[in-house]
Motif scaffolding. Structure first.
Motif, PDB file in Angstrom:
ATOM      1  N   CYS A  56       0.820  -1.253   0.049  1.00  0.00           N
ATOM      2  CA  CYS A  56       0.064  -0.101  -0.229  1.00  0.00           C
ATOM      3  C   CYS A  56       0.899   1.188  -0.013  1.00  0.00           C
ATOM      4  CB  CYS A  56      -0.986   0.188   1.375  1.00  0.00           C
ATOM      5  SG  CYS A  56      -2.113  -1.416   1.389  1.00  0.00           S
ATOM      6  N   LEU A  57       1.989   1.207   0.346  1.00  0.00           N
ATOM      7  CA  LEU A  57       2.779   2.454   0.456  1.00  0.00           C
ATOM      8  C   LEU A  57       4.240   2.545  -0.555  1.00  0.00           C
ATOM      9  CD1 LEU A  57       2.992   2.915   4.384  1.00  0.00           C
ATOM     10  CD2 LEU A  57       1.463   3.956   2.859  1.00  0.00           C
ATOM     11  N   ARG A  58       4.326   3.658  -1.021  1.00  0.00           N
ATOM     12  CA  ARG A  58       5.551   3.827  -1.699  1.00  0.00           C
ATOM     13  C   ARG A  58       6.294   5.038  -1.329  1.00  0.00           C
ATOM     14  NH1 ARG A  58       4.593   4.020  -7.971  1.00  0.00           N
ATOM     15  NH2 ARG A  58       3.264   5.644  -7.285  1.00  0.00           N
ATOM     16  N   PHE A  59       7.415   4.962  -1.114  1.00  0.00           N
ATOM     17  CA  PHE A  59       8.237   6.085  -0.634  1.00  0.00           C
ATOM     18  C   PHE A  59       9.438   6.687  -1.609  1.00  0.00           C
ATOM     19  CE2 PHE A  59       7.089   3.602   2.879  1.00  0.00           C
ATOM     20  CZ  PHE A  59       6.465   4.541   3.832  1.00  0.00           C
ATOM     21  N   ASP A  60       9.526   7.930  -1.492  1.00  0.00           N
ATOM     22  CA  ASP A  60      10.772   8.518  -2.361  1.00  0.00           C
ATOM     23  C   ASP A  60      11.433   9.709  -1.538  1.00  0.00           C
ATOM     24  OD1 ASP A  60      12.072   9.369  -4.392  1.00  0.00           O
ATOM     25  OD2 ASP A  60      10.437   9.621  -5.962  1.00  0.00           O
ATOM     26  N   ALA A  61      12.428  10.520  -1.925  1.00  0.00           N
ATOM     27  CA  ALA A  61      13.052  11.150  -1.333  1.00  0.00           C
ATOM     28  C   ALA A  61      13.648  12.503  -2.120  1.00  0.00           C
ATOM     29  CB  ALA A  61      14.639  10.602  -1.164  1.00  0.00           C
ATOM     30  N   ILE A  62      13.605  13.736  -1.520  1.00  0.00           N
ATOM     31  CA  ILE A  62      13.706  14.851  -2.376  1.00  0.00           C
ATOM     32  C   ILE A  62      14.793  15.865  -1.473  1.00  0.00           C
ATOM     33  CG2 ILE A  62      11.661  15.901  -1.188  1.00  0.00           C
ATOM     34  CD1 ILE A  62      11.325  17.305  -3.945  1.00  0.00           C
ATOM     35  N   VAL A  63      15.393  16.578  -2.093  1.00  0.00           N
ATOM     36  CA  VAL A  63      16.344  17.537  -1.377  1.00  0.00           C
ATOM     37  C   VAL A  63      15.334  18.938  -1.157  1.00  0.00           C
ATOM     38  CG1 VAL A  63      18.296  18.937  -1.157  1.00  0.00           C
ATOM     39  CG2 VAL A  63      18.458  16.664  -2.068  1.00  0.00           C
ATOM     40  N   VAL A  64      15.124  19.178   0.058  1.00  0.00           N
ATOM     41  CA  VAL A  64      14.394  20.437   0.362  1.00  0.00           C
ATOM     42  C   VAL A  64      15.402  21.385   0.825  1.00  0.00           C
ATOM     43  CG1 VAL A  64      12.180  19.154   0.983  1.00  0.00           C
ATOM     44  CG2 VAL A  64      13.866  19.655   2.708  1.00  0.00           C
ATOM     45  N   ALA A  65      14.686  22.486   1.407  1.00  0.00           N
ATOM     46  CA  ALA A  65      15.436  23.838   1.961  1.00  0.00           C
ATOM     47  C   ALA A  65      16.625  23.383   2.516  1.00  0.00           C
ATOM     48  CB  ALA A  65      14.602  24.630   2.465  1.00  0.00           C
ATOM     49  N   ASP A  66      17.884  24.150   2.499  1.00  0.00           N
ATOM     50  CA  ASP A  66      19.062  24.075   3.163  1.00  0.00           C
ATOM     51  C   ASP A  66      19.406  22.649   3.011  1.00  0.00           C
ATOM     52  OD1 ASP A  66      18.742  26.759   4.222  1.00  0.00           O
ATOM     53  OD2 ASP A  66      17.696  25.797   5.959  1.00  0.00           O
ATOM     54  N   ASN A  67      19.457  22.243   1.522  1.00  0.00           N
ATOM     55  CA  ASN A  67      20.164  20.695   1.363  1.00  0.00           C
ATOM     56  C   ASN A  67      19.653  19.674   2.287  1.00  0.00           C
ATOM     57  OD1 ASN A  67      21.296  22.055  -0.997  1.00  0.00           O
ATOM     58  ND2 ASN A  67      22.919  22.433   0.429  1.00  0.00           N
ATOM     59  N   GLU A  68      18.560  19.692   3.004  1.00  0.00           N
ATOM     60  CA  GLU A  68      17.964  18.908   3.812  1.00  0.00           C
ATOM     61  C   GLU A  68      17.237  17.604   2.995  1.00  0.00           C
ATOM     62  OE1 GLU A  68      15.145  18.337   7.612  1.00  0.00           O
ATOM     63  OE2 GLU A  68      15.347  20.304   6.577  1.00  0.00           O
ATOM     64  N   ARG A  69      17.625  16.486   3.078  1.00  0.00           N
ATOM     65  CA  ARG A  69      17.067  15.438   2.497  1.00  0.00           C
ATOM     66  C   ARG A  69      15.853  14.921   3.101  1.00  0.00           C
ATOM     67  NH1 ARG A  69      18.992  11.989  -1.683  1.00  0.00           N
ATOM     68  NH2 ARG A  69      18.037  10.013  -1.803  1.00  0.00           N
ATOM     69  N   ALA A  70      14.574  15.019   2.492  1.00  0.00           N
ATOM     70  CA  ALA A  70      13.329  14.513   3.067  1.00  0.00           C
ATOM     71  C   ALA A  70      12.842  13.356   2.545  1.00  0.00           C
ATOM     72  CB  ALA A  70      12.347  15.684   2.969  1.00  0.00           C
ATOM     73  N   ILE A  71      12.599  12.326   2.991  1.00  0.00           N
ATOM     74  CA  ILE A  71      11.918  10.939   2.814  1.00  0.00           C
ATOM     75  C   ILE A  71      10.552  11.131   3.366  1.00  0.00           C
ATOM     76  CG2 ILE A  71      11.842   8.563   2.937  1.00  0.00           C
ATOM     77  CD1 ILE A  71      14.533   8.556   3.869  1.00  0.00           C
ATOM     78  N   PHE A  72       9.597  11.263   1.881  1.00  0.00           N
ATOM     79  CA  PHE A  72       8.246  11.102   2.086  1.00  0.00           C
ATOM     80  C   PHE A  72       7.296  10.071   1.234  1.00  0.00           C
ATOM     81  CE2 PHE A  72       9.669  12.904  -1.945  1.00  0.00           C
ATOM     82  CZ  PHE A  72       8.677  12.609  -2.849  1.00  0.00           C
ATOM     83  N   VAL A  73       6.167  10.135   1.603  1.00  0.00           N
ATOM     84  CA  VAL A  73       5.039   9.263   1.212  1.00  0.00           C
ATOM     85  C   VAL A  73       4.832   9.638  -0.267  1.00  0.00           C
ATOM     86  CG1 VAL A  73       2.937   8.172   1.177  1.00  0.00           C
ATOM     87  CG2 VAL A  73       4.179   8.558   3.261  1.00  0.00           C
ATOM     88  N   SER A  74       5.121   8.782  -1.436  1.00  0.00           N
ATOM     89  CA  SER A  74       4.887   9.184  -2.799  1.00  0.00           C
ATOM     90  C   SER A  74       3.693   8.540  -3.322  1.00  0.00           C
ATOM     91  CB  SER A  74       6.156   8.969  -3.556  1.00  0.00           C
ATOM     92  OG  SER A  74       6.498   7.450  -3.746  1.00  0.00           O
ATOM     93  N   GLY A  75       3.240   7.579  -2.852  1.00  0.00           N
ATOM     94  CA  GLY A  75       1.955   6.842  -3.361  1.00  0.00           C
ATOM     95  C   GLY A  75       1.358   6.052  -2.338  1.00  0.00           C
ATOM     96  N   VAL A  76      -0.090   5.944  -2.186  1.00  0.00           N
ATOM     97  CA  VAL A  76      -0.716   5.223  -1.257  1.00  0.00           C
ATOM     98  C   VAL A  76      -1.822   4.682  -2.080  1.00  0.00           C
ATOM     99  CG1 VAL A  76      -2.318   5.220   0.963  1.00  0.00           C
ATOM    100  CG2 VAL A  76      -0.331   7.101   0.384  1.00  0.00           C
TER     101      VAL A  76
END
Length: 236
Positions: A56-76
């Motif tokens: 049921c879940l998919r995750f992805d990563a992206i670089v947000v402000a201040d070069n901070e790496r965020a792992i987030f839910v990309s699909g449900v």
């Protein structure tokens, strides 16, 4: 005259072993369940089976402000228990069950990679997982699009156009580390319409077959016609 009475014959009855009823394994009652969600907190905790998380879940990563790496839910998955518990794409993942020590939580910082999260979800040692997610959507489609390079955006547009022509749903393929897999331009040709070839008859395959057939045939004809003239000649 006395008539002997006919005695009823006894049928041989074989003793049968008692049939054991097969007990069906009870269905796993562990589904996505909110175990902590206070009004004052910006995060909430949800628990689900590892199988449910894989499906049921998919995750992805992206670089947000201040070069901070965020792992987030990309699909449900739609109509899943995870969706009913409030998980939506764009929510940032803050922590999950440690795949090494299931009694501890693994908090995600800049040093944690997307591969660690995927390995934890794919782990066969864990029967259930606990996720800590942000309530608010902190990663939007605009942020994902802005993080893509110009070449990646062009490839994404081409993939979407090919999917539209084929009436398919475009997908973004990623490798085990979450990196996007780039399509090879030589895999696509305007000489194919689906699984039907519309190009000319002569191509690499047909030329190769022709060479494989013609060369042995020419050798056979020459050998037959020149026998007694160029070879198999009696000199004495």
């Amino acid at each position: 005259m006395k008539v002997a009475a006919i005695q009823p014959t006894r049928r041989c009855v074989h003793a049968r072993a008692p049939v054991r009823e097969r007990r069906r394994a009870p269905p796993n009652p562990l589904r996505a369940t909110i175990i902590e969600n206070s009004d004052t907190s910006t995060e909430y905790t949800i628990q689900m089976t590892t199988e449910e998380a894989r499906k049921c879940l998919r995750f992805d990563a992206i670089v947000v402000a201040d070069n901070e790496r965020a792992i987030f839910v990309s699909g449900v998955a739609r109509d899943s228990s995870a969706e009913r518990c409030g998980i939506v794409p764009g929510q940032r993942l803050r922590a999950l069950t440690n795949p090494v020590d299931k009694e501890a939580m693994m908090f995600l910082g800049d040093g944690q990679r997307l591969a660690f999260v995927k390995d934890a979800v794919r782990s066969t040692r864990l029967e259930e997982l606990t996720f800590i997610l942000e309530k608010e959507i902190s990663v939007t489609q605009e942020m994902v699009a802005a993080a893509m390079s110009e070449e990646e955006r062009e490839e994404e547009a081409m993939r979407a156009e090919r999917a539209r022509v084929k009436n398919e749903t475009p997908t973004r393929r990623t490798d085990r580390e979450g990196k996007k897999i780039k399509d090879r331009p030589d895999l696509y040709s305007d000489k194919w319409e689906g699984d039907e070839y519309t190009g000319s008859f002569w191509n690499e395959l047909t030329v190769g077959i022709a060479v494989a057939v013609v060369v042995p045939l020419v050798i056979t004809v020459l050998a037959t016609t020149t026998r007694g003239v160029l070879w198999d000649v009696t000199r004495f």
